[in-house]
Scaffold this active site. Sequence first.
Site, PDB file in Angstrom:
ATOM      1  N   HIS A 114       0.848  -1.194   0.000  1.00 57.08           N
ATOM      2  CA  HIS A 114       0.000   0.000   0.000  1.00 57.08           C
ATOM      3  C   HIS A 114       0.881   1.241   0.000  1.00 57.08           C
ATOM      4  O   HIS A 114       2.006   1.219   0.518  1.00 57.08           O
ATOM      5  CB  HIS A 114      -0.940  -0.004   1.223  1.00 57.08           C
ATOM      6  CG  HIS A 114      -1.962   1.084   1.149  1.00 57.08           C
ATOM      7  ND1 HIS A 114      -1.702   2.366   1.581  1.00 57.08           N
ATOM      8  CD2 HIS A 114      -3.225   1.094   0.664  1.00 57.08           C
ATOM      9  CE1 HIS A 114      -2.776   3.122   1.365  1.00 57.08           C
ATOM     10  NE2 HIS A 114      -3.717   2.363   0.810  1.00 57.08           N
ATOM     11  N   GLU A 162      -3.508   3.140  -7.447  1.00 60.10           N
ATOM     12  CA  GLU A 162      -3.936   4.304  -6.647  1.00 60.10           C
ATOM     13  C   GLU A 162      -2.917   5.439  -6.800  1.00 60.10           C
ATOM     14  O   GLU A 162      -1.815   5.351  -6.235  1.00 60.10           O
ATOM     15  CB  GLU A 162      -3.995   3.947  -5.160  1.00 60.10           C
ATOM     16  CG  GLU A 162      -4.968   2.869  -4.798  1.00 60.10           C
ATOM     17  CD  GLU A 162      -5.246   2.848  -3.292  1.00 60.10           C
ATOM     18  OE1 GLU A 162      -6.407   2.969  -2.932  1.00 60.10           O
ATOM     19  OE2 GLU A 162      -4.292   2.744  -2.502  1.00 60.10           O
TER      20      GLU A 162
HETATM   21  O1  G3P Z   1      -6.457   1.980   0.508  1.00 60.16           O
HETATM   22  C1  G3P Z   1      -7.331   2.908  -0.040  1.00 60.16           C
HETATM   23  C2  G3P Z   1      -6.779   4.258   0.008  1.00 60.16           C
HETATM   24  O2  G3P Z   1      -5.435   4.412  -0.107  1.00 60.16           O
HETATM   25  C3  G3P Z   1      -7.579   5.309  -0.678  1.00 60.16           C
HETATM   26  O3  G3P Z   1      -7.873   6.171   0.333  1.00 60.16           O
HETATM   27  O4  G3P Z   1      -9.191   7.799   1.532  1.00 60.16           O
HETATM   28  O5  G3P Z   1      -8.586   8.209  -0.844  1.00 60.16           O
HETATM   29  O6  G3P Z   1     -10.276   6.476  -0.291  1.00 60.16           O
HETATM   30  P1  G3P Z   1      -9.048   7.220   0.166  1.00 60.16           P
END
Ligand code: G3P
Length: 243
Positions: A114, A162
Amino acid sequence: MITGPSWSSKDKNRESPEQETMPSPLILVNLKTYKEGTGSRAHMIAQAAELVSRESGVTIGLAPTYIDLHPVAHHFAIPVYAQHVDGVEPGAHTGHITADAIRAAGAAGSLVNHSERRLTLADIDASVRALQAQKLAAVVCTNNEAASAAAAALAPEYVAIEPPELIGSGVSVSKANPEIIKRSVGAVRAVNPHVSVLTGAGIQSGECVKIAVDLGTDGVLLASGVVKAKDPGAVLRDLVSKL
Ligand code: G3P
């Protein structure tokens, strides 16, 4: 309690019988170490996830803290993931988290690499192998399409793209950077079409989820939109509303 792996039905080479019954897409909620996602709040969010999942038929998984993993996995019929796992065997490794231990605690899999828990490529490989040896699903997080392709070469069950700058921003990757999703889906499929793709960062609504799925993903990974909400159940209901 759901203890088996949550592998996608596309993983034709897997041995688990659960793979054929796993609904897709997956909404995976990372509780991180938010106060609003710890202890009794973790249980409240898990209860809401179980209810919305039952109502909608959409799989909703949770990644609680290690402390909450065992009770949440045993009390609620949702797949539960660890937030990190070390690629070491059980034995003399003080302070490590083994795949064996999270399996025993009832996990269906684990996040790996992560953005808030980055690993070396060798460590990622070891974590993926350790999870798969326990028949647990590996969700390898990445930051761009090149990293997504590299992760796909390790053949995890999921790659989760992400963009770090959007994490926790409240600005959805689906709307702010759909191109990175499209390119990552293409990069992963080109390397290994059996690997499922999630996307995350700023996901907060059913519209974000629908855009992500329409771009070719198998679901989303999110945190603050659910965890910090006054009514997590209402947000979860909205997240699945357009699927
Ligand atoms: O693991 C999910 C995360 O990194 C995304 O976070 O708060 O942007 O939905 P968020």
